[in-house]
Write a protein that holds these residues in place. Sequence first.
Motif, PDB file in Angstrom:
ATOM      1  N   HIS A 137      56.544  37.889 132.119  1.00  0.00           N
ATOM      2  CA  HIS A 137      56.976  37.002 133.205  1.00  0.00           C
ATOM      3  C   HIS A 137      56.773  35.534 132.872  1.00  0.00           C
ATOM      4  CE1 HIS A 137      57.370  40.623 135.528  1.00  0.00           C
ATOM      5  NE2 HIS A 137      56.102  40.914 135.335  1.00  0.00           N
ATOM      6  N   ARG A 175      63.252  38.653 140.175  1.00  0.00           N
ATOM      7  CA  ARG A 175      62.283  39.691 140.556  1.00  0.00           C
ATOM      8  C   ARG A 175      60.863  39.136 140.558  1.00  0.00           C
ATOM      9  NH1 ARG A 175      63.010  45.065 137.482  1.00  0.00           N
ATOM     10  NH2 ARG A 175      61.515  45.648 139.057  1.00  0.00           N
ATOM     11  N   ARG A 176      60.504  38.363 139.527  1.00  0.00           N
ATOM     12  CA  ARG A 176      59.154  37.799 139.449  1.00  0.00           C
ATOM     13  C   ARG A 176      58.909  36.783 140.559  1.00  0.00           C
ATOM     14  NH1 ARG A 176      53.975  38.818 138.331  1.00  0.00           N
ATOM     15  NH2 ARG A 176      52.905  36.964 137.516  1.00  0.00           N
ATOM     16  N   GLN A 180      58.084  38.614 143.635  1.00  0.00           N
ATOM     17  CA  GLN A 180      56.699  39.116 143.579  1.00  0.00           C
ATOM     18  C   GLN A 180      55.702  38.022 143.918  1.00  0.00           C
ATOM     19  OE1 GLN A 180      56.304  40.552 139.584  1.00  0.00           O
ATOM     20  NE2 GLN A 180      57.323  42.503 140.006  1.00  0.00           N
ATOM     21  N   VAL A 223      72.092  42.564 142.108  1.00  0.00           N
ATOM     22  CA  VAL A 223      70.727  42.102 142.311  1.00  0.00           C
ATOM     23  C   VAL A 223      70.685  41.364 143.655  1.00  0.00           C
ATOM     24  CG1 VAL A 223      71.082  39.927 141.082  1.00  0.00           C
ATOM     25  CG2 VAL A 223      68.804  40.902 141.180  1.00  0.00           C
TER      26      VAL A 223
END
Length: 140
Positions: free
Chosen positions: A31, A58-59, A62, A85
């Motif tokens: 990441h 995505r990171r 998170q 996505v």
Amino acid sequence: MDPQCRGHQAGRDQARPVRQARVGRRGPRRHAAADGALRTDVTAVVAHNDLLAIGVIRRLAQRGVRVPADVSVIGFDDIFAADFVHPSLTTLAGPGSHAGRLAVELLIEQFAARSPRENEAIRLPTELVLRESSGPAQQV
């Protein structure tokens, strides 16, 4: 004009200075690009390709970072998954196979001439595919 295009136009009209930082994968950390971008307080990430951009999205999710409200993410390739996505990925569509063919033709031509070719700018068509992952930067 759709709302996203109006948002991009508004961002351009504000003429805020752009702060650039180079981040990327360093060592085994998966990441690093997203985490590096967050450390530099950027408002947009332009990834080398769509797969990297999807990983950044995505990171960021998170880490509780909202795309595009907090950080815009843009990829390059316009792969099939860019539409699926969440949020869908803004990307620059390029002429992949055409670029490869042209590169091979230029190499063959250069070898046949047996002399170096003059520096020549070759422009290939691209298209900015606006989707949900980009928008105007937050006011600082």
